[in-house]
Scaffold this motif. Structure first.
Motif, PDB file in Angstrom:
ATOM      1  N   TYR A  72      -4.971  66.610 -20.686  1.00 26.88           N
ATOM      2  CA  TYR A  72      -5.363  66.088 -19.379  1.00 26.88           C
ATOM      3  C   TYR A  72      -6.669  65.393 -19.679  1.00 26.88           C
ATOM      4  O   TYR A  72      -7.619  66.049 -20.126  1.00 26.88           O
ATOM      5  N   PHE A 239     -13.572  76.439 -10.491  1.00 26.67           N
ATOM      6  CA  PHE A 239     -12.437  75.603 -10.127  1.00 26.67           C
ATOM      7  C   PHE A 239     -11.118  76.082 -10.731  1.00 26.67           C
ATOM      8  O   PHE A 239     -10.049  75.750 -10.243  1.00 26.67           O
ATOM      9  N   ASP A 347      -6.753  73.100  -1.308  1.00 23.01           N
ATOM     10  CA  ASP A 347      -7.768  73.709  -2.163  1.00 23.01           C
ATOM     11  C   ASP A 347      -9.040  72.897  -2.270  1.00 23.01           C
ATOM     12  O   ASP A 347     -10.122  73.446  -2.427  1.00 23.01           O
ATOM     13  N   VAL A 350     -11.302  65.723  -3.042  1.00 20.90           N
ATOM     14  CA  VAL A 350     -12.060  65.024  -4.073  1.00 20.90           C
ATOM     15  C   VAL A 350     -12.412  63.637  -3.552  1.00 20.90           C
ATOM     16  O   VAL A 350     -13.532  63.367  -3.126  1.00 20.90           O
ATOM     17  N   THR A 353      -8.072  61.249  -0.642  1.00 12.52           N
ATOM     18  CA  THR A 353      -6.780  60.560  -0.590  1.00 12.52           C
ATOM     19  C   THR A 353      -5.686  61.467  -0.033  1.00 12.52           C
ATOM     20  O   THR A 353      -5.024  61.125   0.948  1.00 12.52           O
ATOM     21  N   THR A 354      -5.515  62.618  -0.643  1.00 14.99           N
ATOM     22  CA  THR A 354      -4.411  63.499  -0.265  1.00 14.99           C
ATOM     23  C   THR A 354      -4.529  63.940   1.187  1.00 14.99           C
ATOM     24  O   THR A 354      -3.602  63.756   1.981  1.00 14.99           O
ATOM     25  N   ILE A 379     -17.197  68.957  -2.792  1.00 17.43           N
ATOM     26  CA  ILE A 379     -17.493  68.548  -4.169  1.00 17.43           C
ATOM     27  C   ILE A 379     -18.409  67.329  -4.135  1.00 17.43           C
ATOM     28  O   ILE A 379     -18.009  66.237  -3.776  1.00 17.43           O
TER      29      ILE A 379
HETATM   30  P1  5GP Z   1      -8.115  63.916  -3.303  1.00 18.92           P
HETATM   31  O1  5GP Z   1      -6.776  63.516  -2.845  1.00 18.92           O
HETATM   32  O2  5GP Z   1      -9.043  64.327  -2.195  1.00 18.92           O
HETATM   33  O3  5GP Z   1      -8.744  62.881  -4.187  1.00 18.92           O
HETATM   34  O4  5GP Z   1      -7.935  65.170  -4.245  1.00 18.92           O
HETATM   35  C1  5GP Z   1      -7.684  66.441  -3.718  1.00 18.92           C
HETATM   36  C2  5GP Z   1      -6.310  66.889  -4.066  1.00 18.92           C
HETATM   37  O5  5GP Z   1      -6.135  66.724  -5.452  1.00 18.92           O
HETATM   38  C3  5GP Z   1      -6.070  68.346  -3.756  1.00 18.92           C
HETATM   39  O6  5GP Z   1      -4.800  68.474  -3.142  1.00 18.92           O
HETATM   40  C4  5GP Z   1      -6.057  69.022  -5.113  1.00 18.92           C
HETATM   41  O7  5GP Z   1      -5.098  70.061  -5.115  1.00 18.92           O
HETATM   42  C5  5GP Z   1      -5.652  67.920  -6.036  1.00 18.92           C
HETATM   43  N1  5GP Z   1      -6.149  67.928  -7.427  1.00 18.92           N
HETATM   44  C6  5GP Z   1      -5.331  67.697  -8.471  1.00 18.92           C
HETATM   45  N2  5GP Z   1      -6.003  67.701  -9.631  1.00 18.92           N
HETATM   46  C7  5GP Z   1      -7.259  67.943  -9.361  1.00 18.92           C
HETATM   47  C8  5GP Z   1      -8.400  68.072 -10.188  1.00 18.92           C
HETATM   48  O8  5GP Z   1      -8.386  68.002 -11.394  1.00 18.92           O
HETATM   49  N3  5GP Z   1      -9.509  68.309  -9.545  1.00 18.92           N
HETATM   50  C9  5GP Z   1      -9.534  68.416  -8.203  1.00 18.92           C
HETATM   51  N4  5GP Z   1     -10.681  68.670  -7.664  1.00 18.92           N
HETATM   52  N5  5GP Z   1      -8.481  68.304  -7.400  1.00 18.92           N
HETATM   53  C10 5GP Z   1      -7.348  68.059  -7.963  1.00 18.92           C
END
Ligand code: 5GP
Ligand code: SF4
Ligand code: MG
Length: 457
Positions: A72, A239, A347, A350, A353-354, A379
């Motif tokens: 990764y 984490f 969880d 970041v 997006t999700t 974060i």
């Molecule tokens: P976002 O969509 O806000 O950028 O990322 C958050 C989502 O990415 C969460 O659903 C989390 O489960 C997932 N996620 C997958 N890989 C990672 C990782 O390496 N670090 C973090 N912080 N979130 C991750």
């Protein structure tokens, strides 16, 4: 990344390593590799992608020591040259090194080594360790490794395969997990205990921060890479419990699933939201959502279906790909969410997006209100120890207030788990034994400026 090694003269170690890595697949999906030693030679099988894609067929290689890696990428791009384990042939013999973690002084060391004539073949920080081992003048393999790991700083859990030994090393801060298991006639070293269960090895113990475990014909021995008095306070990556590790693993005495349930319970106590349904963004938010439901008495429901054939979305390298990936991965179930006030648990946020896409998806499917609950604090700082929480400017919480994030993701309420709640959720470790740098910017191992920028070689 995930690392896995096995030493057993009575088992087909190659296929055991394969299944061990398969159980660690969640720790890295970009590439996989396995090195195998028969006592005199080390051979390597490797490829890009998931374990099943990278190693389509197990070559009929004989041996009794195998060490592997799933990658990764944090430093070094997603490129075939960067597949691990890294193999060297040097005057001390052959060696294959698999590294989980991220070094904080790799850039400076690499420049220094290049000035002395070393040639690097990859863009990975891990190659610095290999180069230092090869250059060491120490008498034994173990001493060479100890000398090398005392020059590097940051996070490393290593599985090293030599011609006749399997060696595991965990950095002095114990940032990344590493544990020892036992097979019928040998031993296993793994990033997580879930891989021991997969191959029916028994868990022996966690490898301690700063410890080096050596497995050879005489069994298992242990040494420390520094004198005990020089070992720092442990700073295990929190984490791992929040997101990264698999829930069936135990890390440093704490079961991951139990920690996640507790995080959800803490979220319920902190928010006390009046709602009709608790849901998760699967799979990473599910245990915490269950905890929320149990604590609050609000029923848990599955309002999102997941396409099982998608990998971890976060790991996709660019933003538009990540966007599409979320939609491909998850879709709402209108009958479950229609007219409901929903507590939505994930969880982490970041980039946002999700959660942004999912909140809108639930509303389009008829949800009345969505209360977003995150089982970690915001974060605000990048990780320099091996989790790709991205560069600071991409972290939404680095530049936005909680209220602005709530608005951005389109939720009616937004709550992040407090640090205190998170610490209570992790019962086996004290707050001082955990790393919180991505939440508070307090880095246990200093990060030089040039490394902060990603240390581009
Ligand atoms: P976002 O969509 O806000 O950028 O990322 C958050 C989502 O990415 C969460 O659903 C989390 O489960 C997932 N996620 C997958 N890989 C990672 C990782 O390496 N670090 C973090 N912080 N979130 C991750
Ligand atoms: Fe883990 Fe965050 Fe520390 Fe990185 S900065 S090791 S992600 S707790
Ligand atoms: Mg997730």
């Amino acid at each position: 990344c995930g690392v896995f090694g096995i030493y057993d003269t009575t088992l087909p170690v190659m296929s055991y390593a394969y299944w061990g890595l398969f159980a660690l697949q969640h720790r890295g999906q970009e590439s996989a590799g396995i090195a195998i030693s028969d006592g005199t030679h080390i051979e390597l099988v490797k490829g890009m992608g998931l374990v099943t894609e990278a190693i389509k067929e197990l070559p009929p290689l004989k041996g009794y020591i195998a060490g592997g890696h799933v990658r990764y990428s944090t430093t070094g791009s997603n490129n075939p040259r960067n597949i691990q384990p890294l193999v060297i042939h040097y005057q001390g013999g052959d060696m294959a090194v698999a590294h989980n973690g991220n070094l904080t002084n790799a850039y400076a060391l690499r420049k220094e080594l290049e000035d002395k004539g070393s040639i690097f073949q990859t863009t990975m920080d891990s190659e610095v360790i290999v180069s230092l081992i090869a250059r060491s003048k120490a008498a034994s393999t173990e001493d060479r490794i100890i000398e090398a790991v005392n020059r590097v700083e940051g996070a490393f859990s290593l599985v090293i395969t030599t011609n006749t030994k399997l060696i595991g090393v965990r950095d002095a801060n114990g940032f990344r997990p590493l544990c020892l298991g036992k097979t019928a006639n040998g031993y296993v070293i793994s990033s997580e205990s879930c891989a021991l269960d997969a191959i029916k090895a028994t868990f022996v113990r966690d490898i301690k921060p700063g410890e080096m475990v050596i497995i050879d014909e005489n069994g298992v021995r242990s040494r420390f890479i520094k004198e005990e008095a020089l070992l720092p306070q442990q700073s295990l990556c929190i984490f791992e419990y929040i997101y990264f590790a698999r829930s069936d693993s135990n890390i440093d005495g704490q079961n991951v699933y139990a920690a996640r349930i507790n995080m959800g319970r803490e979220l319920a106590r902190e928010t006390k939201y009046d709602a009709d349904l608790v849901m998760s963004i699967p799979d990473s938010g599910t245990a915490a959502a269950l905890g929320y439901s149990r604590e609050s008495g609000i029923p848990f429901g599955e309002g999102l279906v997941k396409n099982r054939y998608m990998g971890r979305t976060f790991i996709k390298p660019d933003q538009s790909e990540r966007d599409l990936a979320v939609r491909m991965k998850l879709n709402a179930v209108p009958d479950v969410v229609r007219g409901k006030r929903i507590v939505l648990v994930d969880d982490s946020i970041v980039r946002g997006t999700t959660s942004g896409i999912i909140v809108r998806m639930l509303k389009e499917a008829g949800a009345k209100e969505v209360y977003m609950c995150v089982s970690s604090p915001a974060i605000e700082y990048p990780c320099h120890y091996g989790i790709d929480t991205s560069v600071r400017k991409e972290l939404i919480a680095a530049t936005h207030s909680v209220e602005q994030i709530r608005e951005y993701i389109g939720a009616d309420k937004l709550h992040y788990l407090s640090r205190e709640g998170l610490c209570r959720a992790i019962e086996a470790l004290e707050e001082r034994e955990l790393c919180f740098a991505c939440f508070d910017g307090h880095y246990a191992v200093e990060v030089p400026k040039e490394e902060e920028e990603g240390g581009k070689y």
